[in-house]
Design an enzyme around this catalytic site. Sequence first.
Site, PDB file in Angstrom:
ATOM      1  CE  LYS A  64      71.086   5.714  45.314  1.00  0.00           C
ATOM      2  NZ  LYS A  64      72.241   6.010  44.456  1.00  0.00           N
ATOM      3  CE  LYS A  88      67.616  15.284  41.344  1.00  0.00           C
ATOM      4  NZ  LYS A  88      68.698  14.810  40.469  1.00  0.00           N
ATOM      5  CE  LYS A 100      75.301  14.510  41.456  1.00  0.00           C
ATOM      6  NZ  LYS A 100      74.019  13.910  41.057  1.00  0.00           N
ATOM      7  CB  THR A 184      67.590  10.045  34.048  1.00  0.00           C
ATOM      8  OG1 THR A 184      68.350   9.492  35.126  1.00  0.00           O
ATOM      9  CG2 THR A 184      67.509  11.554  34.216  1.00  0.00           C
ATOM     10  CG  ASN A 215      71.889   6.959  29.994  1.00  0.00           C
ATOM     11  OD1 ASN A 215      71.698   5.937  29.357  1.00  0.00           O
ATOM     12  ND2 ASN A 215      71.282   7.212  31.143  1.00  0.00           N
ATOM     13  CB  SER A 352      69.291   4.892  42.189  1.00  0.00           C
ATOM     14  OG  SER A 352      70.212   5.030  41.132  1.00  0.00           O
TER      15      SER A 352
END
Length: 425
Positions: A64, A88, A100, A184, A215, A352
């Site tokens: 992810k 994470k 990523k 986030t 954001n 997510s």
Amino acid sequence: MFEIAKQRLEPVFNHIDINEEVISRLSVPKRSIIANIPVRMDDGSLRVFTGYRVQYDDTRGPTKGGIRYHPKVNLDEVTSLSFWMTVKCAVAGLPFGGAKGGVTVNPKELSLLEVERLSRGYIRAFADVLGENRDVPAPDVYTNSTIMGWMADEYSVIARRQEPSIITGKPLHLNGSQGRECATGQGALFVLNEYARHRGWEVSQKTVAIQGFGNAGYHFARLAQTLGYRVVAVSDSQGAIYDPKGLNVKDVFRYKTENSELASVYCEGSVCNPLDYQTITNEELLTLDVDVLVLAAMENQITQLNADKIQAGTVLEIANGPVTPQADEVLESNGIAVIPDVLANSGGVTVSYFEWVQNKAGFYWEEKEVVEKLQKIMRREANLIFDLAQRYQCSLRTAAYIHGVERLAGAIDQRGNSKLFNSSK
């Protein structure tokens, strides 16, 4: 950058005993892919962009991680980010590994149609290694829900079926999740609130400066101000504004959206009136005497060159890797606590995960339920890490890595290691 990222593991091994095979597995990515993406530009010319996808570790589940568009994207950066994502996801207790992706491009130089062609081209280039149970992308720097919607649509064309769980961070009407846009920043605030509770803070007395007003930075600032924190400074890539009395966060963001610049204003209806404020540099924002310095921009913002100038009592990492290991040592010796990225910004990947679950189930939650579930996870993991820091008398970053690595090590070891197989002889 990747070698710097791996330095985060070294203090962990001073506190817990990890099998050598775990160290070997976590030292290198499982898969790194580079692809050239041809794009027909609006003027009829053809440009070829370089795209990357690194799937670091999938021991705990499908990988992810976001996709970023930035001129400085390269394999080393994407590998580092995928490593951080691996830790994470383990820190948050999610059934994911880390990945990523990115494209070396300045999206501000492209038209919207060119960005769409590039985004669909990225999916065509990497479709063979993506999948809802294999690797699930999401937005990152200079990508957004619209781009994720294009990517999900392109994947459905290739697969010849609707598979919304292939990508998260999508628009709501394309099977996105309530609460994803602010996740986030919201998650980071939940962590800071737990830290404040442990420290006995009165939040209305605490000042906050925020580097990065995109954001994540904006939503953190908006929600923090609602709770009573005094946001005295914010910055973007052009510079920063500062008012010790506090900024009107929503009005500042509205002005930035409409005028592409920061200014302290008070808006009533359609009219925004200017207020007194100071224009400062990003570097000066970092050194402000505030209670909490929030890093929500890019990597390597505090290094050994400026770490001694930091005056904030606490640093909150919403960006990935904004403090280097060398700077960490300086901050720790100066009594400055760092709430690390692998904990503080895990709210995005957590929601997510919620979106992925909802897509697979075909059953969607209201925003209140999403926020409640996010708060439960962020509070739980934050308190576990605070307790580990107390037990091992170590920094919060080391405690977070101990927490994540123990979960990764458990998953790796339970698949079998040399100790298991030697004992069977």
